[in-house]
Design a protein around this motif. Structure first.
Motif, PDB file in Angstrom:
ATOM      1  N   LYS A  80     -11.325  -8.206 -40.654  1.00 55.07           N
ATOM      2  CA  LYS A  80     -12.645  -8.659 -40.225  1.00 55.07           C
ATOM      3  C   LYS A  80     -13.227  -7.823 -39.090  1.00 55.07           C
ATOM      4  O   LYS A  80     -14.445  -7.797 -38.889  1.00 55.07           O
ATOM      5  CB  LYS A  80     -12.581 -10.122 -39.793  1.00 55.07           C
ATOM      6  CG  LYS A  80     -11.765 -10.357 -38.524  1.00 55.07           C
ATOM      7  CD  LYS A  80     -11.810 -11.802 -38.078  1.00 55.07           C
ATOM      8  CE  LYS A  80     -11.035 -12.007 -36.772  1.00 55.07           C
ATOM      9  NZ  LYS A  80     -11.133 -13.406 -36.285  1.00 55.07           N
ATOM     10  N   GLY A  81     -12.363  -7.118 -38.338  1.00 56.68           N
ATOM     11  CA  GLY A  81     -12.832  -6.342 -37.196  1.00 56.68           C
ATOM     12  C   GLY A  81     -13.054  -4.870 -37.489  1.00 56.68           C
ATOM     13  O   GLY A  81     -13.381  -4.101 -36.571  1.00 56.68           O
ATOM     14  N   GLU A  82     -12.904  -4.449 -38.744  1.00 57.99           N
ATOM     15  CA  GLU A  82     -13.113  -3.049 -39.115  1.00 57.99           C
ATOM     16  C   GLU A  82     -14.575  -2.679 -38.871  1.00 57.99           C
ATOM     17  O   GLU A  82     -15.466  -3.514 -39.002  1.00 57.99           O
ATOM     18  CB  GLU A  82     -12.713  -2.855 -40.583  1.00 57.99           C
ATOM     19  CG  GLU A  82     -12.573  -1.410 -41.022  1.00 57.99           C
ATOM     20  CD  GLU A  82     -13.854  -0.852 -41.623  1.00 57.99           C
ATOM     21  OE1 GLU A  82     -13.865   0.334 -41.977  1.00 57.99           O
ATOM     22  OE2 GLU A  82     -14.852  -1.606 -41.763  1.00 57.99           O
ATOM     23  N   ASP A  83     -14.829  -1.413 -38.502  1.00 61.57           N
ATOM     24  CA  ASP A  83     -16.131  -1.007 -37.974  1.00 61.57           C
ATOM     25  C   ASP A  83     -16.923  -0.055 -38.864  1.00 61.57           C
ATOM     26  O   ASP A  83     -17.974   0.452 -38.440  1.00 61.57           O
ATOM     27  CB  ASP A  83     -15.944  -0.336 -36.613  1.00 61.57           C
ATOM     28  CG  ASP A  83     -15.270  -1.226 -35.591  1.00 61.57           C
ATOM     29  OD1 ASP A  83     -15.464  -2.447 -35.649  1.00 61.57           O
ATOM     30  OD2 ASP A  83     -14.537  -0.684 -34.732  1.00 61.57           O
ATOM     31  N   GLY A  84     -16.446   0.230 -40.072  1.00 57.08           N
ATOM     32  CA  GLY A  84     -17.126   1.201 -40.920  1.00 57.08           C
ATOM     33  C   GLY A  84     -18.548   0.787 -41.276  1.00 57.08           C
ATOM     34  O   GLY A  84     -18.838  -0.393 -41.460  1.00 57.08           O
ATOM     35  N   SER A  85     -19.433   1.771 -41.399  1.00 55.32           N
ATOM     36  CA  SER A  85     -20.847   1.493 -41.677  1.00 55.32           C
ATOM     37  C   SER A  85     -21.215   1.659 -43.147  1.00 55.32           C
ATOM     38  O   SER A  85     -22.372   1.430 -43.519  1.00 55.32           O
ATOM     39  CB  SER A  85     -21.733   2.418 -40.831  1.00 55.32           C
ATOM     40  OG  SER A  85     -21.499   3.778 -41.182  1.00 55.32           O
ATOM     41  N   SER A  86     -20.260   2.063 -43.986  1.00 55.54           N
ATOM     42  CA  SER A  86     -20.573   2.280 -45.402  1.00 55.54           C
ATOM     43  C   SER A  86     -20.760   0.951 -46.122  1.00 55.54           C
ATOM     44  O   SER A  86     -20.432  -0.115 -45.599  1.00 55.54           O
ATOM     45  CB  SER A  86     -19.476   3.094 -46.069  1.00 55.54           C
ATOM     46  OG  SER A  86     -18.258   2.374 -46.087  1.00 55.54           O
ATOM     47  N   ARG A 125      -3.781  -4.270 -31.852  1.00 54.51           N
ATOM     48  CA  ARG A 125      -4.329  -5.264 -32.784  1.00 54.51           C
ATOM     49  C   ARG A 125      -4.966  -4.638 -34.022  1.00 54.51           C
ATOM     50  O   ARG A 125      -5.904  -5.175 -34.594  1.00 54.51           O
ATOM     51  CB  ARG A 125      -5.346  -6.162 -32.075  1.00 54.51           C
ATOM     52  CG  ARG A 125      -4.695  -7.087 -31.052  1.00 54.51           C
ATOM     53  CD  ARG A 125      -5.700  -7.914 -30.297  1.00 54.51           C
ATOM     54  NE  ARG A 125      -5.040  -8.879 -29.420  1.00 54.51           N
ATOM     55  CZ  ARG A 125      -5.651  -9.572 -28.473  1.00 54.51           C
ATOM     56  NH1 ARG A 125      -6.951  -9.409 -28.266  1.00 54.51           N
ATOM     57  NH2 ARG A 125      -4.973 -10.438 -27.737  1.00 54.51           N
ATOM     58  N   SER A 126      -4.449  -3.496 -34.429  1.00 55.86           N
ATOM     59  CA  SER A 126      -4.925  -2.918 -35.695  1.00 55.86           C
ATOM     60  C   SER A 126      -4.462  -3.760 -36.879  1.00 55.86           C
ATOM     61  O   SER A 126      -5.202  -3.954 -37.842  1.00 55.86           O
ATOM     62  CB  SER A 126      -4.427  -1.483 -35.846  1.00 55.86           C
ATOM     63  OG  SER A 126      -3.016  -1.409 -35.691  1.00 55.86           O
ATOM     64  N   ALA A 144      -7.847   0.342 -33.625  1.00 55.53           N
ATOM     65  CA  ALA A 144      -7.579  -0.802 -32.764  1.00 55.53           C
ATOM     66  C   ALA A 144      -8.562  -1.930 -33.037  1.00 55.53           C
ATOM     67  O   ALA A 144      -9.736  -1.694 -33.365  1.00 55.53           O
ATOM     68  CB  ALA A 144      -7.664  -0.375 -31.302  1.00 55.53           C
ATOM     69  N   SER A 145      -8.077  -3.162 -32.937  1.00 57.19           N
ATOM     70  CA  SER A 145      -8.886  -4.383 -33.057  1.00 57.19           C
ATOM     71  C   SER A 145      -9.529  -4.573 -34.425  1.00 57.19           C
ATOM     72  O   SER A 145     -10.543  -5.261 -34.549  1.00 57.19           O
ATOM     73  CB  SER A 145      -9.973  -4.417 -31.968  1.00 57.19           C
ATOM     74  OG  SER A 145      -9.387  -4.427 -30.686  1.00 57.19           O
ATOM     75  N   ASP A 146      -8.933  -4.004 -35.462  1.00 58.87           N
ATOM     76  CA  ASP A 146      -9.429  -4.239 -36.829  1.00 58.87           C
ATOM     77  C   ASP A 146      -8.907  -5.550 -37.401  1.00 58.87           C
ATOM     78  O   ASP A 146      -9.490  -6.093 -38.335  1.00 58.87           O
ATOM     79  CB  ASP A 146      -9.037  -3.088 -37.751  1.00 58.87           C
ATOM     80  CG  ASP A 146      -9.986  -1.906 -37.658  1.00 58.87           C
ATOM     81  OD1 ASP A 146     -10.944  -1.974 -36.863  1.00 58.87           O
ATOM     82  OD2 ASP A 146      -9.750  -0.904 -38.367  1.00 58.87           O
ATOM     83  N   TYR A 147      -7.777  -6.039 -36.904  1.00 61.03           N
ATOM     84  CA  TYR A 147      -7.149  -7.278 -37.390  1.00 61.03           C
ATOM     85  C   TYR A 147      -6.887  -7.232 -38.899  1.00 61.03           C
ATOM     86  O   TYR A 147      -7.127  -8.183 -39.620  1.00 61.03           O
ATOM     87  CB  TYR A 147      -7.998  -8.495 -37.021  1.00 61.03           C
ATOM     88  CG  TYR A 147      -8.116  -8.688 -35.527  1.00 61.03           C
ATOM     89  CD1 TYR A 147      -7.082  -9.249 -34.795  1.00 61.03           C
ATOM     90  CD2 TYR A 147      -9.260  -8.281 -34.852  1.00 61.03           C
ATOM     91  CE1 TYR A 147      -7.186  -9.417 -33.413  1.00 61.03           C
ATOM     92  CE2 TYR A 147      -9.375  -8.437 -33.470  1.00 61.03           C
ATOM     93  CZ  TYR A 147      -8.340  -9.002 -32.763  1.00 61.03           C
ATOM     94  OH  TYR A 147      -8.451  -9.163 -31.404  1.00 61.03           O
ATOM     95  N   PHE A 148      -6.383  -6.097 -39.346  1.00 57.04           N
ATOM     96  CA  PHE A 148      -5.942  -5.935 -40.730  1.00 57.04           C
ATOM     97  C   PHE A 148      -4.855  -6.963 -41.017  1.00 57.04           C
ATOM     98  O   PHE A 148      -3.856  -7.045 -40.306  1.00 57.04           O
ATOM     99  CB  PHE A 148      -5.415  -4.511 -40.895  1.00 57.04           C
ATOM    100  CG  PHE A 148      -4.847  -4.152 -42.245  1.00 57.04           C
ATOM    101  CD1 PHE A 148      -5.667  -3.752 -43.283  1.00 57.04           C
ATOM    102  CD2 PHE A 148      -3.471  -4.181 -42.458  1.00 57.04           C
ATOM    103  CE1 PHE A 148      -5.142  -3.384 -44.517  1.00 57.04           C
ATOM    104  CE2 PHE A 148      -2.931  -3.829 -43.689  1.00 57.04           C
ATOM    105  CZ  PHE A 148      -3.772  -3.432 -44.716  1.00 57.04           C
ATOM    106  N   GLY A 149      -5.058  -7.789 -42.042  1.00 61.24           N
ATOM    107  CA  GLY A 149      -4.099  -8.837 -42.361  1.00 61.24           C
ATOM    108  C   GLY A 149      -4.508 -10.212 -41.885  1.00 61.24           C
ATOM    109  O   GLY A 149      -3.727 -11.161 -41.988  1.00 61.24           O
ATOM    110  N   GLY A 150      -5.732 -10.333 -41.363  1.00 65.55           N
ATOM    111  CA  GLY A 150      -6.190 -11.642 -40.958  1.00 65.55           C
ATOM    112  C   GLY A 150      -6.238 -12.634 -42.109  1.00 65.55           C
ATOM    113  O   GLY A 150      -6.143 -13.844 -41.897  1.00 65.55           O
TER     114      GLY A 150
END
Length: 374
Positions: free
Chosen positions: A214-220, A165-166, A192-198
């Motif tokens: 929406k599921g990307e996890d970056g902290s910047s 689900r990337s 995984a699980s970033d849902y790129f293209g939502g």
């Protein structure tokens, strides 16, 4: 099923707006001597897939060219194992892989022009989850938000499905009535699980593409920050790509100015026609500020939601505004859906969980007796 409803402008039929599982269109007639008068004269077209089957979800996403003569319809649960353009539609061995159908209008008659599949069709990829079409109808962006390859960037290796689900985006172009896939697009930091293209948005000329994850996890925070610190789970991100000639490249990695876990920044995106303004929703953002450019520091309204407006300048993208509802409250999900006008001068934002009992326009916003009225 997709029901097409058109109205007449003088003696011509001019489609101009799409909504959900049906397409509704409106127009008006006027003369210089009289006020604008809306006249509805309805005609219908009923669309089905060329390989209709149970649970295909035909009509999941729709997109139309400005002149109303090209219509793209997705069926993100369609199950054929075909690859590319106009392949075999009858082998349903790739459950919920997804497909897109292109229809064109000549006069008042519609015909199917193409049947589109991913270049790496896979089970449960949800190809067609979201569509965006250029103004002339010749460039189409198709997302597969549950695609699983671990590739990064443009046209990477598609066969290693280790990033569940990337998500991916496929760009198709049309020339002389023939469609081809022009690019296979992944995030620069696929996980995984970033849902790129939502969610997707193309500029009118089809040369700028914004993709929500929406599921990307970056902290910047901000634009083009560090991408490899995944300590802000589901904070979300938006990626901007640009086309020069026939070549696509990533031009920006955009995060909120107040990045926080579970904000879902990028759950919605919308772009002005010229591609210079970009609105991004974060429906689970938590601050208690009100209106435009308030304080982002105090998180007193869980899932109240926010919208961030970015502008493309000569030196790159920068945040122009931070927008909250005039009545933010817990679980309002402001920013879950949004749209910018073509000139970028007007922004409409949905808040499906908002709970006031007001009716129509500018009523009482603060009587929250109708939970989730929206």
């Amino acid at each position: 099923m997709l029901l097409f409803i058109s109205v007449c402008w003088g003696n011509d039929t001019v489609p101009e707006r799409s909504s959900g599982n049906a397409i509704s269109t409106s127009s008006f007639t006027s003369t210089a001597a009289t006020p604008i008068e809306f006249k509805w004269r309805l005609s219908t077209r009923y669309f089905k897939a060329s390989n209709t089957d149970a649970s295909d979800c035909f009509g999941k996403s729709v997109a139309m060219s400005t002149d109303g003569r090209t219509l793209a319809i997705s069926a993100n649960c369609e199950s054929s194992n075909a690859i590319g353009v106009n392949g075999n539609q009858s082998d349903n061995s790739a459950t919920a892989a997804g497909a897109v159908y292109i229809f064109v209008r000549s006069g008042t008659s519609w015909t199917q022009e193409a049947y589109l599949k991913a270049s790496n069709t896979g089970m449960y990829d949800s190809f067609g989850y979201f569509l965006s079409l250029s103004a002339d109808g010749n460039t189409l962006a198709v997302s597969a938000s549950e695609e699983a390859s671990n590739a990064t960037g443009i046209d990477g290796k598609q066969s290693d499905n280790s990033a569940f689900r990337s998500g991916a985006v496929y760009l198709f172009t049309r020339k002389d009535k023939k469609w081809i896939q022009q690019a296979y697009v992944k995030a620069s930091n696929t996980e995984a699980s970033d849902y790129f293209g939502g969610y997707l948005a193309l500029s009118a000329d089809g040369n700028i593409l914004a993709v929500g994850a929406k599921g990307e996890d970056g902290s910047s925070s901000g634009v083009n920050g560090k991408q490899n610190d995944n300590s802000a789970r589901d904070s979300g991100a938006v990626y901007v790509f640009e086309r020069r000639g026939e070549t696509w490249s990533q031009s920006a990695y955009i995060k909120a100015s107040d990045t926080a876990a579970n904000d879902n920044f990028g759950v919605s995106v919308s772009m002005s026609a010229d591609g210079r303004l970009l609105a991004i929703g974060a429906a689970m953002e938590d601050s208690n500020s009100i209106g435009v450019d308030g304080s982002q520091i105090v998180d007193g309204k869980s899932n109240s939601g926010a919208v961030y407006l970015f502008e493309k300048t000569k030196s790159g993208w920068r945040q122009q505004a931070y927008i909250k509802a005039s009545n933010p409250d817990v679980d309002d999900y402001f920013g879950g859906n949004l749209t910018l006008s073509a000139d970028g001068g007007t922004l409409a934002v949905g808040a499906l969980g908002e709970g006031s009992n007001a009716r129509r326009i500018n009523g009482d916003q603060f009587n929250n007796s109708f939970d989730q009225s929206g």
